[in-house]
Design a protein around this motif. Structure first.
Motif, PDB file in Angstrom:
ATOM      1  N   LYS A   1       0.881  -1.258  -0.033  1.00 26.86           N
ATOM      2  CA  LYS A   1       0.087  -0.094  -0.084  1.00 26.86           C
ATOM      3  C   LYS A   1       0.890   1.188   0.064  1.00 26.86           C
ATOM      4  O   LYS A   1       0.600   2.341  -0.556  1.00 26.86           O
ATOM      5  CB  LYS A   1      -0.938   0.198   1.164  1.00 26.86           C
ATOM      6  CG  LYS A   1      -2.008  -1.167   1.306  1.00 26.86           C
ATOM      7  CD  LYS A   1      -3.005  -1.047   2.389  1.00 26.86           C
ATOM      8  CE  LYS A   1      -4.045  -2.020   2.261  1.00 26.86           C
ATOM      9  NZ  LYS A   1      -4.912  -2.180   3.537  1.00 26.86           N
ATOM     10  N   THR A   2       1.862   1.052   0.559  1.00 21.68           N
ATOM     11  CA  THR A   2       2.883   2.572   0.926  1.00 21.68           C
ATOM     12  C   THR A   2       3.577   2.510  -0.713  1.00 21.68           C
ATOM     13  O   THR A   2       3.527   3.866  -1.059  1.00 21.68           O
ATOM     14  CB  THR A   2       3.972   2.327   1.705  1.00 21.68           C
ATOM     15  OG1 THR A   2       3.189   2.087   2.895  1.00 21.68           O
ATOM     16  CG2 THR A   2       4.768   3.281   1.941  1.00 21.68           C
ATOM     17  N   ASN A   3       4.004   1.588  -1.286  1.00 21.35           N
ATOM     18  CA  ASN A   3       4.883   1.776  -2.410  1.00 21.35           C
ATOM     19  C   ASN A   3       3.986   1.801  -3.738  1.00 21.35           C
ATOM     20  O   ASN A   3       4.568   1.792  -4.971  1.00 21.35           O
ATOM     21  CB  ASN A   3       6.133   0.738  -2.509  1.00 21.35           C
ATOM     22  CG  ASN A   3       5.627  -0.690  -2.874  1.00 21.35           C
ATOM     23  OD1 ASN A   3       4.317  -0.998  -2.904  1.00 21.35           O
ATOM     24  ND2 ASN A   3       6.660  -1.523  -2.963  1.00 21.35           N
ATOM     25  N   GLY A   4       2.840   1.792  -3.674  1.00 24.33           N
ATOM     26  CA  GLY A   4       1.929   1.652  -4.890  1.00 24.33           C
ATOM     27  C   GLY A   4       1.666   0.220  -5.526  1.00 24.33           C
ATOM     28  O   GLY A   4       0.792   0.188  -6.179  1.00 24.33           O
TER      29      GLY A   4
ATOM     30  N   PHE B   1       0.107  -2.127  -4.283  1.00 23.27           N
ATOM     31  CA  PHE B   1      -1.191  -2.537  -3.944  1.00 23.27           C
ATOM     32  C   PHE B   1      -2.376  -2.236  -5.129  1.00 23.27           C
ATOM     33  O   PHE B   1      -3.169  -2.827  -5.386  1.00 23.27           O
ATOM     34  CB  PHE B   1      -1.655  -2.090  -2.733  1.00 23.27           C
ATOM     35  CG  PHE B   1      -2.922  -2.878  -2.169  1.00 23.27           C
ATOM     36  CD1 PHE B   1      -2.736  -4.249  -1.434  1.00 23.27           C
ATOM     37  CD2 PHE B   1      -4.236  -2.522  -1.966  1.00 23.27           C
ATOM     38  CE1 PHE B   1      -3.739  -4.866  -0.963  1.00 23.27           C
ATOM     39  CE2 PHE B   1      -5.159  -3.170  -1.633  1.00 23.27           C
ATOM     40  CZ  PHE B   1      -5.064  -4.343  -1.142  1.00 23.27           C
ATOM     41  N   ASP B   2      -1.951  -1.111  -5.865  1.00 20.98           N
ATOM     42  CA  ASP B   2      -2.736  -0.525  -7.028  1.00 20.98           C
ATOM     43  C   ASP B   2      -2.809  -1.497  -8.177  1.00 20.98           C
ATOM     44  O   ASP B   2      -3.700  -1.531  -9.117  1.00 20.98           O
ATOM     45  CB  ASP B   2      -2.360   0.867  -7.422  1.00 20.98           C
ATOM     46  CG  ASP B   2      -2.395   1.826  -6.515  1.00 20.98           C
ATOM     47  OD1 ASP B   2      -3.231   1.425  -5.591  1.00 20.98           O
ATOM     48  OD2 ASP B   2      -1.777   2.671  -6.429  1.00 20.98           O
ATOM     49  N   ASP B   3      -1.801  -2.740  -8.134  1.00 27.36           N
ATOM     50  CA  ASP B   3      -1.640  -3.478  -9.245  1.00 27.36           C
ATOM     51  C   ASP B   3      -2.672  -4.682  -8.998  1.00 27.36           C
ATOM     52  O   ASP B   3      -2.463  -5.368  -8.010  1.00 27.36           O
ATOM     53  CB  ASP B   3      -0.263  -4.123  -9.469  1.00 27.36           C
ATOM     54  CG  ASP B   3      -0.140  -5.059 -10.547  1.00 27.36           C
ATOM     55  OD1 ASP B   3      -1.056  -5.716 -10.677  1.00 27.36           O
ATOM     56  OD2 ASP B   3       1.030  -5.227 -11.278  1.00 27.36           O
ATOM     57  N   PRO B   4      -3.779  -4.970  -9.990  1.00 30.03           N
ATOM     58  CA  PRO B   4      -4.746  -5.787  -9.618  1.00 30.03           C
ATOM     59  C   PRO B   4      -4.082  -7.145  -9.475  1.00 30.03           C
ATOM     60  O   PRO B   4      -4.750  -8.073  -8.753  1.00 30.03           O
ATOM     61  CB  PRO B   4      -5.703  -5.735 -10.605  1.00 30.03           C
ATOM     62  CG  PRO B   4      -4.900  -5.057 -11.714  1.00 30.03           C
ATOM     63  CD  PRO B   4      -4.052  -4.144 -11.020  1.00 30.03           C
TER      64      PRO B   4
ATOM     65  N   ARG C   1      -2.375  -7.382  -5.978  1.00 28.07           N
ATOM     66  CA  ARG C   1      -3.421  -7.515  -4.973  1.00 28.07           C
ATOM     67  C   ARG C   1      -4.359  -8.584  -4.775  1.00 28.07           C
ATOM     68  O   ARG C   1      -4.471  -9.091  -3.897  1.00 28.07           O
ATOM     69  CB  ARG C   1      -4.485  -6.274  -5.203  1.00 28.07           C
ATOM     70  CG  ARG C   1      -5.343  -5.929  -4.303  1.00 28.07           C
ATOM     71  CD  ARG C   1      -6.134  -4.703  -4.400  1.00 28.07           C
ATOM     72  NE  ARG C   1      -7.025  -4.659  -5.588  1.00 28.07           N
ATOM     73  CZ  ARG C   1      -6.720  -3.928  -6.725  1.00 28.07           C
ATOM     74  NH1 ARG C   1      -5.906  -3.298  -6.698  1.00 28.07           N
ATOM     75  NH2 ARG C   1      -7.541  -3.892  -7.905  1.00 28.07           N
TER      76      ARG C   1
END
Length: 399
Positions: free
Chosen positions: A273-276, A278-281, A284
């Motif tokens: 979540k910090t390094n981004g 988590f935005d990769d589906p 995730r």
């Protein structure tokens, strides 16, 4: 299987949690999270002091019978203790092999004299133990052991080599599987010996690992001696003792291991979540899948504990111990791979010179061995195939 806890169990949980909260303070506060797989070199002396502090307050060997110095806790109370110990992020215990493996083995198979000699020192963390099973030509295949021992007067004389011996470099004793009947083969003619390491006939050589630590060792026995009465079980019938010990290895402490895995996963989600990442589906979804698998693993561990009596080998309970080893080893190895994908390019360089690793790099590198040590995946599958399902034995030397 009833997974509910009684009011007495919950009161015990509160007692354990409060004690750890009060005592993981002062000089021990900085030990939180230290030690463990690939990190046994961390704060060794301080963790030993913590272990002895636990002993002084009656928190070692909690599942042992009271007559042997334990607390005689029920299975579920032992589960609670290990869960709360892991949740408190308490340091990895230095005395694991003595407390969780050798001690229960001596209670099950040892003589009264052996129990009186060794058990109080394990409870008090006065003597540390290591495990002399694997050899260069006999890793997970313990029936291929070549280390030999013979009786000379009032002593066993041991010659041979063990390898991947965890913590031998700071242990006082080693429980050794040795071939004591000349000409014997496979699991016949083996004996389970207790051998002191502080003698001229023993040489310990640490093995440096990819993680930078050296918790594994080579141990060379050249005319090493131990008293003739320090054989557990009957001479030549040590295979049953050795298999009983492996049953204890996958005991109640594995539930605490799952709690530790949960903390690693939570930390990895926070990093994503910090390094981004988590935005990769895709990432995730993999993190979510790991969470689901971990919850399933916990229930599998609890179910296995409810069907397997301590000291039974991996075939007991429908192969519950072997199944759990396969499940957690594969899961943890995949978690290391997932951590590297979450780190992306940042995970490719050491955190500092000359070879300083962060927790995710260390997890990735050490978890590569999870499917090998403690009984490789291949061995666990053979146990399930041959001894649980009754399938034909694997042909030796085929291929």
């Amino acid at each position: 299987m009833d997974l509910t806890y009684t009011p007495e169990d919950e009161a015990f949980r509160a007692e354990v949690r409060a004690w750890l909260g009060d005592h993981l303070s002062g000089e021990f506060a900085e030990l939180r999270g230290l030690g463990g797989a690939g990190r046994d070199h961390e704060a060794l002396d301080e963790r030993l002091a913590w272990n002895r502090h636990l002993a002084a307050h009656g928190w070692t060997c909690v599942g042992w019978p009271t007559e042997h110095g334990g607390r005689g806790l029920s299975l579920w109370q032992q589960v609670i203790f290990h869960e709360e110990y892991a949740r408190a992020d308490a340091p990895a215990r230095v005395n694991h092999l003595g407390e969780e493996l050798l001690g229960p083995t001596l209670i099950a198979f040892g003589t009264p004299e052996q129990q009186q000699r060794f058990l109080p020192r394990i409870v008090a963390v006065e003597e540390l133990w290591c495990q002399g099973y694997s050899e260069p030509g006999a890793g997970s295949d313990l029936a291929n052991v070549q280390t030999k021992a013979r009786i000379e007067g009032e002593h066993w004389v041991v010659d041979g080599q063990k390898v991947w011996t965890s913590n031998a470099h700071f242990s006082d004793w080693c429980f050794v599987i040795a071939r004591t009947e000349p000409g014997s083969q496979r699991h016949h003619g083996l004996s389970f010996l207790l051998v002191p390491l502080a003698q001229d006939g023993v040489e310990v050589r640490p093995i440096e690992q990819l993680t930078g630590g050296s918790e594994f060792n080579e141990v060379f026995f050249t005319g090493a001696r131990t008293d003739a009465d320090l054989v557990v079980g009957e001479p030549g019938r040590g295979w049953g003792v050795a298999m009983g010990l492996l049953g204890f290895e996958r005991g109640v402490s594995t539930v605490g291991q799952v709690v530790g895995f949960a903390r690693e996963l939570e930390d990895l989600v926070a990093l994503a979540k910090t390094n981004g990442a988590f935005d990769d589906p895709v990432l995730r979804d993999r993190l979510a899948q790991a969470k689901v698998e971990l919850e399933t693993m916990r229930f599998q561990a609890l179910r296995g504990l409810s069907t397997v009596t301590g000291g039974q080998d991996s075939a007991a309970g429908g192969g519950a111990a072997s199944i759990f080893k396969l499940v957690w080893a594969g899961w943890h190895r995949r978690l290391g791979e997932l951590a590297m994908d979450v780190r992306a390019a940042d995970g490719l360089a050491a955190a500092g010179a000359p070879y300083q690793l962060d927790q995710w790099q260390r997890l990735f590198l050490f978890s590569r061995a999870d499917t090998i040590y403690g009984g490789s995946d291949e061995v666990q599958r053979n146990i399930l195939a041959e001894r649980v399902l009754g399938l034909p034995r694997e042909a030796k030397g085929a291929g």
